[in-house]
Design an enzyme around this catalytic site. Structure first.
Site, PDB file in Angstrom:
ATOM      1  N   LYS A 127       0.277   4.285  -0.224  1.00  0.00           N
ATOM      2  CA  LYS A 127      -0.268   5.354   0.249  1.00  0.00           C
ATOM      3  C   LYS A 127      -0.199   6.703  -0.567  1.00  0.00           C
ATOM      4  O   LYS A 127      -0.306   6.492  -1.835  1.00  0.00           O
ATOM      5  CB  LYS A 127       0.098   5.546   1.840  1.00  0.00           C
ATOM      6  CG  LYS A 127       0.111   4.500   2.616  1.00  0.00           C
ATOM      7  CD  LYS A 127       0.298   4.347   4.076  1.00  0.00           C
ATOM      8  CE  LYS A 127       0.145   3.029   4.670  1.00  0.00           C
ATOM      9  NZ  LYS A 127       0.307   3.267   6.159  1.00  0.00           N
ATOM     10  N   SER A 130       3.599  -2.274  10.048  1.00  0.00           N
ATOM     11  CA  SER A 130       5.084  -2.295  10.434  1.00  0.00           C
ATOM     12  C   SER A 130       5.613  -3.670  10.113  1.00  0.00           C
ATOM     13  O   SER A 130       6.439  -4.012  10.675  1.00  0.00           O
ATOM     14  CB  SER A 130       5.430  -1.929  11.727  1.00  0.00           C
ATOM     15  OG  SER A 130       5.211  -0.664  12.091  1.00  0.00           O
ATOM     16  N   GLY A 165       2.869   2.168  10.583  1.00  0.00           N
ATOM     17  CA  GLY A 165       3.700   3.339  10.436  1.00  0.00           C
ATOM     18  C   GLY A 165       4.530   3.951  11.925  1.00  0.00           C
ATOM     19  O   GLY A 165       5.222   4.772  11.910  1.00  0.00           O
ATOM     20  N   ASN A 176       0.876  -1.060   0.013  1.00  0.00           N
ATOM     21  CA  ASN A 176       0.020   0.177   0.002  1.00  0.00           C
ATOM     22  C   ASN A 176       0.961   1.063   0.036  1.00  0.00           C
ATOM     23  O   ASN A 176       1.393   1.707   1.071  1.00  0.00           O
ATOM     24  CB  ASN A 176      -0.911  -0.101   1.441  1.00  0.00           C
ATOM     25  CG  ASN A 176      -1.554   1.319   1.311  1.00  0.00           C
ATOM     26  OD1 ASN A 176      -1.765   1.956   0.304  1.00  0.00           O
ATOM     27  ND2 ASN A 176      -2.207   1.422   2.569  1.00  0.00           N
ATOM     28  N   GLU A 222      -5.423  -4.642  10.371  1.00  0.00           N
ATOM     29  CA  GLU A 222      -4.271  -3.793  10.511  1.00  0.00           C
ATOM     30  C   GLU A 222      -4.689  -2.971  11.803  1.00  0.00           C
ATOM     31  O   GLU A 222      -5.244  -2.068  11.922  1.00  0.00           O
ATOM     32  CB  GLU A 222      -4.321  -2.677   9.454  1.00  0.00           C
ATOM     33  CG  GLU A 222      -3.994  -3.168   7.997  1.00  0.00           C
ATOM     34  CD  GLU A 222      -3.432  -2.465   7.250  1.00  0.00           C
ATOM     35  OE1 GLU A 222      -2.335  -2.679   6.700  1.00  0.00           O
ATOM     36  OE2 GLU A 222      -3.877  -1.105   7.033  1.00  0.00           O
ATOM     37  N   GLU A 256      -6.401   5.050   7.585  1.00  0.00           N
ATOM     38  CA  GLU A 256      -6.071   6.163   7.484  1.00  0.00           C
ATOM     39  C   GLU A 256      -7.395   6.961   6.895  1.00  0.00           C
ATOM     40  O   GLU A 256      -7.294   8.162   7.140  1.00  0.00           O
ATOM     41  CB  GLU A 256      -4.992   6.349   6.622  1.00  0.00           C
ATOM     42  CG  GLU A 256      -3.469   6.419   7.378  1.00  0.00           C
ATOM     43  CD  GLU A 256      -2.350   5.747   6.710  1.00  0.00           C
ATOM     44  OE1 GLU A 256      -2.418   5.649   5.458  1.00  0.00           O
ATOM     45  OE2 GLU A 256      -1.595   4.952   7.329  1.00  0.00           O
ATOM     46  N   HIS A 298      -9.334   1.530   4.841  1.00  0.00           N
ATOM     47  CA  HIS A 298      -8.045   1.644   5.425  1.00  0.00           C
ATOM     48  C   HIS A 298      -8.111   2.742   6.832  1.00  0.00           C
ATOM     49  O   HIS A 298      -8.922   3.878   6.533  1.00  0.00           O
ATOM     50  CB  HIS A 298      -6.761   2.129   4.505  1.00  0.00           C
ATOM     51  CG  HIS A 298      -5.328   2.251   5.085  1.00  0.00           C
ATOM     52  ND1 HIS A 298      -5.127   2.979   6.003  1.00  0.00           N
ATOM     53  CD2 HIS A 298      -4.620   1.157   4.897  1.00  0.00           C
ATOM     54  CE1 HIS A 298      -3.904   2.722   6.430  1.00  0.00           C
ATOM     55  NE2 HIS A 298      -3.543   1.579   5.801  1.00  0.00           N
TER      56      HIS A 298
HETATM   57  P1  13P Z   1       3.357   0.465   7.614  1.00  0.00           P
HETATM   58  O1  13P Z   1       3.747  -1.010   7.021  1.00  0.00           O
HETATM   59  O2  13P Z   1       3.993   1.705   7.255  1.00  0.00           O
HETATM   60  O3  13P Z   1       3.025   0.320   9.110  1.00  0.00           O
HETATM   61  O4  13P Z   1       1.762   0.345   6.909  1.00  0.00           O
HETATM   62  C1  13P Z   1       1.003  -0.520   7.161  1.00  0.00           C
HETATM   63  C2  13P Z   1      -0.453  -0.094   6.427  1.00  0.00           C
HETATM   64  O5  13P Z   1      -1.074   0.843   6.857  1.00  0.00           O
HETATM   65  C3  13P Z   1      -0.732  -0.847   5.044  1.00  0.00           C
HETATM   66  O6  13P Z   1      -1.981  -0.689   4.656  1.00  0.00           O
END
Ligand code: 13P
Length: 255
Positions: A15, A216, A176, A13, A170, A100, A98
């Site tokens: 982002k 992560s 992150g 992903n 997640e 976010e 997601h």
């Molecule tokens: P990270 O791997 O950067 O923690 O992000 C995970 C994520 O949100 C994947 O959709």
């Protein structure tokens, strides 16, 4: 419990990262490193990167997906992108729900459900994200939270359509932050989601559903996370932006 009944999927992903030119570069760098993968390999990329990523992925085993879609078929929704638009490009996958989007853009369980419906109607496969906040884990309501998110998102989704649903667990506190859920925590919650699917549908449907872990995940911890019986792959943020790191996770999933 039989892992062999379902597909292992490693999805990036990206982002809000990578320009179109950088997308071409990254897909081109990843392709030779994952060509022998024994799992599905997907890169979900920003809308403006979809076309160059698709072009760069031609003739490779990398599939390209989007990071969201709107719930309406078309209409006065300035700056939004419909599921039909994505499907018409030849894409197969779209991430929905997601954290976010939930955290920063007002996404609710209901809008997640509506987007899932639109994506399925357009013929896409959905990577549906669920996960708890740190406070919710501390209050010991993780199971309730992921069960509620899963149940609402899947309202109206038929057993047959479940073959086009992938779930990504997640935990928001692990995204992150460099904080990864332990393999045991990831396995436990992926197992809770699988039980929930068995209650909504059948054991067969639950056993056939790919449930990924995300938060992560990296080249150092992928092996252990992916060794767990309920963890069928990963949704990778940061580490998916570095070809070698992403390829190492694909390699761990191919064992
Ligand atoms: P990270 O791997 O950067 O923690 O992000 C995970 C994520 O949100 C994947 O959709």
């Amino acid at each position: 419990m039989n892992k062999a009944t379902r597909k292992t999927i490693i999805a990036g992903n990206w982002k809000m990262n990578k320009t179109p030119a950088e997308a071409t570069e990254l897909i081109t760098a990843i392709a030779p490193l994952v060509k022998d993968a024994d799992c599905e390999v997907i890169a979900c990329v920003p809308y403006v990167d979809l076309y160059p990523a698709l072009e760069a992925a031609k003739g490779t085993n990398i599939q390209i997906g989007a990071e969201n879609c709107h719930w309406a078929k078309s209409g006065a929704f300035t700056a939004e992108i419909s599921a039909d638009m994505l499907a018409s490009m030849g894409l197969k996958y779209v991430i929905i729900g997601h954290s976010e989007r939930r955290q920063y853009f007002g996404e609710t369980d209901k809008t997640v459900r509506d987007r899932v419906r639109a994506a399925l109607d357009a013929g896409l496969t959905v990577i549906l994200c669920v996960g708890e906040y740190l406070e919710q884990r501390e209050q010991d309501v993780t199971a309730e939270v992921v069960r509620m998110q899963t149940k609402i998102a899947l309202m109206g989704v038929s057993a047959e359509e479940m073959s086009r649903i992938v779930i990504a667990y997640e935990p928001v506190w692990a995204i992150g932050t460099g904080l990864t859920a332990t393999a045991e925590q990831a396995d436990e919650v992926c197992g809770i989601i699988r039980e929930c699917i068995a209650e909504l549908y059948t054991n067969e449907v639950a056993e056939a559903t790919t449930i990924q872990y995300g938060g992560s995940m990296n080249d150092a911890n992928a092996d252990e996370l992916l060794s767990k019986v309920n963890v069928d792959g990963g949704l990778i943020g940061g580490a998916s932006l570095v070809a070698e790191k992403f390829a190492a996770i694909v390699k761990a999933a191919s064992k």
